[in-house]
Design an enzyme around this catalytic site. Structure first.
Site, mmCIF file in Angstrom:
data_model
loop_
_atom_site.group_PDB
_atom_site.id
_atom_site.type_symbol
_atom_site.label_atom_id
_atom_site.label_comp_id
_atom_site.label_asym_id
_atom_site.label_seq_id
_atom_site.Cartn_x
_atom_site.Cartn_y
_atom_site.Cartn_z
ATOM 1 N N HIS A 170 0.855 -1.209 0.000
ATOM 2 C CA HIS A 170 0.000 0.000 0.000
ATOM 3 C C HIS A 170 0.886 1.253 0.000
ATOM 4 O O HIS A 170 0.911 2.011 0.974
ATOM 5 C CB HIS A 170 -0.863 -0.094 1.262
ATOM 6 C CG HIS A 170 -1.990 0.861 1.395
ATOM 7 N ND1 HIS A 170 -1.850 2.224 1.280
ATOM 8 C CD2 HIS A 170 -3.305 0.643 1.655
ATOM 9 C CE1 HIS A 170 -3.025 2.796 1.478
ATOM 10 N NE2 HIS A 170 -3.921 1.854 1.703
ATOM 11 N N GLU A 273 -0.942 1.278 -5.285
ATOM 12 C CA GLU A 273 -0.777 0.047 -4.526
ATOM 13 C C GLU A 273 -0.742 -1.178 -5.446
ATOM 14 O O GLU A 273 -1.685 -1.402 -6.206
ATOM 15 C CB GLU A 273 -1.934 -0.092 -3.531
ATOM 16 C CG GLU A 273 -2.109 1.155 -2.672
ATOM 17 C CD GLU A 273 -3.444 1.205 -1.931
ATOM 18 O OE1 GLU A 273 -3.975 0.134 -1.584
ATOM 19 O OE2 GLU A 273 -3.944 2.314 -1.710
#
Ligand code: BG6
Length: 300
Positions: A170, A273
């Site tokens: 992320h 991400e």
């Protein structure tokens, strides 16, 4: 992780890896070599910063981030695993899985002949993780700090039953001003707009930002480039083992509701991400592994 074992590993790093802060309670590693400087928390094996010498940091970490066992750190590269997004359980567990909320172990530190440093971290199931997710696993994370930053997550099913995983690296990228950047590489790619009742859309244009954005792009394995004309710089985000890419910025209202998000901080970050989600969830038979990896670099 036990401090003597950690200190012994660092002693072999020729001084390139050091402990910062309250090392016994919450170890954060400082890696400094001829290419770059990086900080990595053992909590979540989370890379917090990566700065090539003479350049700005490529990663964004909130000034208000919380450094406490069990709390996710806002920024850097959180590891979302073994589920991405909200938990599907009832009552729901924490979003984005538990890997980012546990201390990992440092398994090894290697210095490469090109001057880069490779740090390997690991997390395995415990009684505590089995209460959240009743499966055996080994996670290994290799972080390469060199001219670029590479993060590779290898997930292995050590259980006797198959498992289904969703996951993400992320990555919070640091940008000069969110309303001035453009992300290229996802044009004409279908995405779910989670802020528009999960409508499936696509656009021929580069991505620009003027409001909260939360999108899951499908069937995309190529790199994306963040064009940041104010600094000026371009950030390349490449990936392997992933066919979904999530692009996220919480904008004013959502970020102001998060206590660990700097006021106005949304202006200086964007998440791109490397993800396994939606139809790209990963089925692992007993003994099987999957590697999800991303490489972040600045290009001129
Ligand atoms: C993104 C999701 O990956 O993570 C967003 O697409 C979510 O919906 C964001 O808000 C941050 O999640 P968290 O749990 O770290 O606040």
């Amino acid at each position: 992780m036990n401090m003597p074992a950690l200190s012994a590993l660092l002693a072999n790093s020729a001084g390139r890896v050091m402990l910062l802060g309250d090392a016994a309670a919450y170890p954060i590693l400082l890696v400094e070599n001829s290419h770059a400087r990086a900080r990595i928390a053992l909590h979540g094996a989370q890379v917090l910063s990566f700065q090539v010498h003479g350049e700005q940091d490529l990663l964004w970490t909130s000034e208000s981030a919380v450094y406490r066992e069990g709390a996710a750190i806002r920024g850097g590269i959180p590891i979302c695993w073994p589920w991405f997004g909200p938990s599907l359980q009832m009552p729901p567990l924490q979003a984005h899985g538990f890997a980012r909320n546990h201390f990992w172990s440092l398994a090894s530190v290697l210095e490469q002949s090109d001057g880069s440093s490779v740090l390997n971290f690991s997390l395995t199931d415990t009684a505590q993780t089995r209460q959240l997710w009743p499966h055996g696993f080994i996670l290994s994370l290799a972080v390469v700090v060199g001219r670029n930053l590479s993060v590779s997550l290898t997930m292995t099913n050590t259980d006797s039953l198959p498992v289904q995983i969703t996951a993400a690296l992320h990555t919070y990228l640091r940008v000069s001003e969110i309303s001035r950047i453009a992300i290229r590489g996802l044009e004409n790619t279908r995405y779910i707009d989670t802020l528009a009742a999960n409508a499936v859309l696509s656009s021929p244009e580069a991505i620009t930002f003027a409001a909260e954005t939360d999108r899951i792009y499908f069937d995309c394995e190529d790199e994306v480039v963040i064009d940041d004309p104010l600094w000026p710089r371009k950030i390349k985000v490449a990936k392997t083992g992933s066919r979904t890419t999530v692009v996220w910025n919480p904008w004013v209202e959502k970020s102001s509701k998060m206590a660990d998000f700097d006021r106005g901080g949304y202006q200086n970050m964007v998440c791109v991400e490397a993800t396994n989600a939606a139809d790209d969830s990963i089925a692992l038979a007993p003994g099987e592994s999957h590697c999800l990896a991303t490489t972040v670099s600045s290009i001129s």
